[in-house]
Design a protein around this motif. Structure first.
Motif, PDB file in Angstrom:
ATOM      1  N   LEU A  92       0.816  -1.214   0.000  1.00  0.00           N
ATOM      2  CA  LEU A  92       0.000   0.000   0.000  1.00  0.00           C
ATOM      3  C   LEU A  92       0.846   1.259   0.000  1.00  0.00           C
ATOM      4  O   LEU A  92       0.518   2.240  -0.680  1.00  0.00           O
ATOM      5  CB  LEU A  92      -0.928  -0.011   1.207  1.00  0.00           C
ATOM      6  CG  LEU A  92      -2.028  -1.081   1.163  1.00  0.00           C
ATOM      7  CD1 LEU A  92      -2.658  -1.245   2.530  1.00  0.00           C
ATOM      8  CD2 LEU A  92      -3.070  -0.724   0.124  1.00  0.00           C
ATOM      9  N   LEU A  93       1.930   1.245   0.753  1.00  0.00           N
ATOM     10  CA  LEU A  93       2.811   2.412   0.774  1.00  0.00           C
ATOM     11  C   LEU A  93       3.447   2.630  -0.597  1.00  0.00           C
ATOM     12  O   LEU A  93       3.647   3.767  -1.025  1.00  0.00           O
ATOM     13  CB  LEU A  93       3.881   2.251   1.852  1.00  0.00           C
ATOM     14  CG  LEU A  93       3.368   2.372   3.287  1.00  0.00           C
ATOM     15  CD1 LEU A  93       4.447   1.956   4.282  1.00  0.00           C
ATOM     16  CD2 LEU A  93       2.909   3.796   3.575  1.00  0.00           C
ATOM     17  N   TYR A  94       3.753   1.531  -1.299  1.00  0.00           N
ATOM     18  CA  TYR A  94       4.305   1.697  -2.643  1.00  0.00           C
ATOM     19  C   TYR A  94       3.232   2.213  -3.604  1.00  0.00           C
ATOM     20  O   TYR A  94       3.494   3.127  -4.404  1.00  0.00           O
ATOM     21  CB  TYR A  94       4.872   0.376  -3.165  1.00  0.00           C
ATOM     22  CG  TYR A  94       5.499   0.551  -4.530  1.00  0.00           C
ATOM     23  CD1 TYR A  94       6.770   1.114  -4.653  1.00  0.00           C
ATOM     24  CD2 TYR A  94       4.817   0.221  -5.693  1.00  0.00           C
ATOM     25  CE1 TYR A  94       7.333   1.326  -5.898  1.00  0.00           C
ATOM     26  CE2 TYR A  94       5.372   0.432  -6.940  1.00  0.00           C
ATOM     27  CZ  TYR A  94       6.642   0.981  -7.036  1.00  0.00           C
ATOM     28  OH  TYR A  94       7.197   1.203  -8.268  1.00  0.00           O
ATOM     29  N   MET A  95       2.029   1.648  -3.528  1.00  0.00           N
ATOM     30  CA  MET A  95       0.948   2.107  -4.402  1.00  0.00           C
ATOM     31  C   MET A  95       0.697   3.604  -4.219  1.00  0.00           C
ATOM     32  O   MET A  95       0.366   4.305  -5.177  1.00  0.00           O
ATOM     33  CB  MET A  95      -0.332   1.315  -4.122  1.00  0.00           C
ATOM     34  CG  MET A  95      -0.285  -0.127  -4.582  1.00  0.00           C
ATOM     35  SD  MET A  95      -1.770  -1.068  -4.088  1.00  0.00           S
ATOM     36  CE  MET A  95      -3.049  -0.233  -5.044  1.00  0.00           C
ATOM     37  N   ASP A  96       0.865   4.098  -3.010  1.00  0.00           N
ATOM     38  CA  ASP A  96       0.622   5.506  -2.726  1.00  0.00           C
ATOM     39  C   ASP A  96       1.623   6.418  -3.425  1.00  0.00           C
ATOM     40  O   ASP A  96       1.353   7.605  -3.621  1.00  0.00           O
ATOM     41  CB  ASP A  96       0.673   5.735  -1.215  1.00  0.00           C
ATOM     42  CG  ASP A  96       0.199   7.120  -0.826  1.00  0.00           C
ATOM     43  OD1 ASP A  96      -0.928   7.485  -1.196  1.00  0.00           O
ATOM     44  OD2 ASP A  96       0.959   7.843  -0.151  1.00  0.00           O
ATOM     45  N   THR A  97       2.779   5.880  -3.808  1.00  0.00           N
ATOM     46  CA  THR A  97       3.792   6.696  -4.489  1.00  0.00           C
ATOM     47  C   THR A  97       3.586   6.752  -5.997  1.00  0.00           C
ATOM     48  O   THR A  97       4.232   7.551  -6.675  1.00  0.00           O
ATOM     49  CB  THR A  97       5.207   6.142  -4.219  1.00  0.00           C
ATOM     50  OG1 THR A  97       5.376   4.871  -4.898  1.00  0.00           O
ATOM     51  CG2 THR A  97       5.461   5.958  -2.738  1.00  0.00           C
ATOM     52  N   ILE A  98       2.712   5.911  -6.531  1.00  0.00           N
ATOM     53  CA  ILE A  98       2.529   5.830  -7.981  1.00  0.00           C
ATOM     54  C   ILE A  98       1.824   7.084  -8.491  1.00  0.00           C
ATOM     55  O   ILE A  98       0.765   7.466  -7.990  1.00  0.00           O
ATOM     56  CB  ILE A  98       1.731   4.566  -8.354  1.00  0.00           C
ATOM     57  CG1 ILE A  98       2.551   3.311  -7.989  1.00  0.00           C
ATOM     58  CG2 ILE A  98       1.385   4.558  -9.841  1.00  0.00           C
ATOM     59  CD1 ILE A  98       1.803   2.008  -8.214  1.00  0.00           C
ATOM     60  N   GLN A  99       2.409   7.739  -9.467  1.00  0.00           N
ATOM     61  CA  GLN A  99       1.871   8.981 -10.013  1.00  0.00           C
ATOM     62  C   GLN A  99       0.889   8.752 -11.158  1.00  0.00           C
ATOM     63  O   GLN A  99       0.182   9.674 -11.568  1.00  0.00           O
ATOM     64  CB  GLN A  99       3.016   9.873 -10.512  1.00  0.00           C
ATOM     65  CG  GLN A  99       4.071  10.180  -9.457  1.00  0.00           C
ATOM     66  CD  GLN A  99       3.506  10.998  -8.312  1.00  0.00           C
ATOM     67  OE1 GLN A  99       3.143  12.152  -8.478  1.00  0.00           O
ATOM     68  NE2 GLN A  99       3.427  10.402  -7.138  1.00  0.00           N
ATOM     69  N   LYS A 100       0.839   7.550 -11.686  1.00  0.00           N
ATOM     70  CA  LYS A 100      -0.071   7.237 -12.785  1.00  0.00           C
ATOM     71  C   LYS A 100      -1.455   6.899 -12.230  1.00  0.00           C
ATOM     72  O   LYS A 100      -1.569   6.432 -11.099  1.00  0.00           O
ATOM     73  CB  LYS A 100       0.467   6.039 -13.572  1.00  0.00           C
ATOM     74  CG  LYS A 100       1.877   6.231 -14.094  1.00  0.00           C
ATOM     75  CD  LYS A 100       2.435   4.943 -14.688  1.00  0.00           C
ATOM     76  CE  LYS A 100       3.884   5.129 -15.129  1.00  0.00           C
ATOM     77  NZ  LYS A 100       4.462   3.919 -15.725  1.00  0.00           N
ATOM     78  N   PRO A 101      -2.515   7.122 -13.005  1.00  0.00           N
ATOM     79  CA  PRO A 101      -3.853   6.746 -12.545  1.00  0.00           C
ATOM     80  C   PRO A 101      -3.951   5.236 -12.313  1.00  0.00           C
ATOM     81  O   PRO A 101      -3.490   4.440 -13.141  1.00  0.00           O
ATOM     82  CB  PRO A 101      -4.768   7.173 -13.700  1.00  0.00           C
ATOM     83  CG  PRO A 101      -3.996   8.212 -14.445  1.00  0.00           C
ATOM     84  CD  PRO A 101      -2.560   7.806 -14.316  1.00  0.00           C
ATOM     85  N   THR A 102      -4.534   4.853 -11.181  1.00  0.00           N
ATOM     86  CA  THR A 102      -4.760   3.440 -10.882  1.00  0.00           C
ATOM     87  C   THR A 102      -6.262   3.210 -10.757  1.00  0.00           C
ATOM     88  O   THR A 102      -6.977   3.990 -10.123  1.00  0.00           O
ATOM     89  CB  THR A 102      -4.053   3.011  -9.586  1.00  0.00           C
ATOM     90  OG1 THR A 102      -4.483   3.849  -8.496  1.00  0.00           O
ATOM     91  CG2 THR A 102      -2.543   3.132  -9.731  1.00  0.00           C
ATOM     92  N   VAL A 103      -6.736   2.129 -11.358  1.00  0.00           N
ATOM     93  CA  VAL A 103      -8.168   1.827 -11.402  1.00  0.00           C
ATOM     94  C   VAL A 103      -8.398   0.413 -10.887  1.00  0.00           C
ATOM     95  O   VAL A 103      -7.755  -0.533 -11.354  1.00  0.00           O
ATOM     96  CB  VAL A 103      -8.717   1.928 -12.838  1.00  0.00           C
ATOM     97  CG1 VAL A 103     -10.206   1.608 -12.868  1.00  0.00           C
ATOM     98  CG2 VAL A 103      -8.447   3.304 -13.427  1.00  0.00           C
ATOM     99  N   ALA A 104      -9.299   0.257  -9.934  1.00  0.00           N
ATOM    100  CA  ALA A 104      -9.737  -1.071  -9.514  1.00  0.00           C
ATOM    101  C   ALA A 104     -11.006  -1.409 -10.282  1.00  0.00           C
ATOM    102  O   ALA A 104     -12.017  -0.707 -10.153  1.00  0.00           O
ATOM    103  CB  ALA A 104      -9.993  -1.105  -8.017  1.00  0.00           C
ATOM    104  N   TYR A 105     -10.943  -2.457 -11.095  1.00  0.00           N
ATOM    105  CA  TYR A 105     -12.133  -2.950 -11.784  1.00  0.00           C
ATOM    106  C   TYR A 105     -12.672  -4.107 -10.952  1.00  0.00           C
ATOM    107  O   TYR A 105     -12.139  -5.213 -10.987  1.00  0.00           O
ATOM    108  CB  TYR A 105     -11.794  -3.377 -13.208  1.00  0.00           C
ATOM    109  CG  TYR A 105     -12.903  -4.136 -13.905  1.00  0.00           C
ATOM    110  CD1 TYR A 105     -14.229  -3.718 -13.801  1.00  0.00           C
ATOM    111  CD2 TYR A 105     -12.619  -5.252 -14.676  1.00  0.00           C
ATOM    112  CE1 TYR A 105     -15.242  -4.399 -14.430  1.00  0.00           C
ATOM    113  CE2 TYR A 105     -13.633  -5.944 -15.320  1.00  0.00           C
ATOM    114  CZ  TYR A 105     -14.943  -5.522 -15.201  1.00  0.00           C
ATOM    115  OH  TYR A 105     -15.955  -6.204 -15.821  1.00  0.00           O
ATOM    116  N   ILE A 106     -13.724  -3.841 -10.186  1.00  0.00           N
ATOM    117  CA  ILE A 106     -14.285  -4.818  -9.262  1.00  0.00           C
ATOM    118  C   ILE A 106     -15.285  -5.672 -10.036  1.00  0.00           C
ATOM    119  O   ILE A 106     -16.455  -5.328 -10.181  1.00  0.00           O
ATOM    120  CB  ILE A 106     -14.946  -4.098  -8.066  1.00  0.00           C
ATOM    121  CG1 ILE A 106     -13.929  -3.176  -7.393  1.00  0.00           C
ATOM    122  CG2 ILE A 106     -15.489  -5.116  -7.059  1.00  0.00           C
ATOM    123  CD1 ILE A 106     -14.515  -2.285  -6.309  1.00  0.00           C
TER     124      ILE A 106
END
Length: 246
Positions: A92-106
């Motif tokens: 989660l801490l790494y995901m928080d550093t990502i500058q690109k848009p992230t999308v969860a497709y549930i």
């Protein structure tokens, strides 16, 4: 990158990371943690990738932590805090550093830590028959994997407490309370994200995420600094030129 519990694919500047244990509704075990982390690093460091989509294989997003992967005969001796530190929290801490848009497709059921991973993405799109829930209290544990951070920010503390009682909600209810941004397929929304200026998006994401812990004056200064950086990008220059030629 060799994948077993996670699949990774890049097509037309979109990296799709799929939880890949469909036989157990994509329950998350230690192998999946390692492969998820590697997949997000690969997508983040690939300059060709502009959007990252997280989804599940089969008919589920994720049923949460794989309790069967825990040594049940030593259940009383397990330190879940140490486990979180080495698995979910690291990711989660790494995901928080990502500058690109992230999308969860549930694409199906998303409960417990499975839903927590979706909450950590910038955007959430759910299928019509998806069910979402925070079920930690039902096994005598507290919400983790970032749920205590993201859920109140998305739906408010009162609704977060209500959801934490464990009853799943429908995609329609999730949309009504602001937990998901759209119901249906993600392709059209992802195409919209692909048109965004990546530098400006990353700067915007950082400022908005930081706004909770800063005063108005501090946020205004952060906006000044971000705008100075964004104004010097090629993306800005080209966008202004396109606007002026219309």
């Amino acid at each position: 990158m060799e994948q077993k519990t996670v699949t990774y694919e890049v097509q037309q500047n979109v990296a799709t990371i799929s939880l890949n244990r469909p036989a157990v509704k994509n329950a998350i075990n230690s192998d999946m943690h390692r492969e998820l982390y590697s997949a997000f690093v690969q997508a983040n460091e690939d300059s060709d990738v502009r959007v990252i989509v997280l989804t599940g294989s089969g008919d589920a997003f994720s049923s949460g932590a794989d309790l069967k992967s825990v040594a049940t005969e030593k259940l009383g001796d397990i330190d879940y805090g140490d486990y979180l530190k080495e698995t979910y929290n690291k990711l989660l801490l790494y995901m928080d550093t990502i500058q690109k848009p992230t999308v969860a497709y549930i694409n199906g059921i998303a409960v417990g830590a499975g839903l927590s991973l979706a909450l950590a993405c910038d955007f959430r799109i759910a299928e019509y028959d998806a069910k979402m829930g925070i079920s930690f209290l039902k096994i005598g544990l507290v919400p983790d994997a970032g749920a205590s951070y993201y859920l109140p920010r998305l739906v408010g503390v009162g609704k977060a407490l209500e959801m934490s009682l464990g009853e799943p909600i429908s995609a329609e209810e999730a949309y009504r309370i602001g937990l998901v941004h759209k119901i249906g397929q993600p392709e059209e929304f992802v195409q919209q994200l692909l048109t965004l200026p990546t530098t400006a998006y990353g700067l915007m994401k950082n400022v908005m995420a930081s706004s909770y812990e800063h005063t108005l004056a501090e946020v205004l200064q952060m906006e000044e600094e971000a705008q100075t950086t964004a104004g010097k990008t090629k993306e800005h220059t080209m966008a202004v030129q396109r606007f002026l030629t219309k």
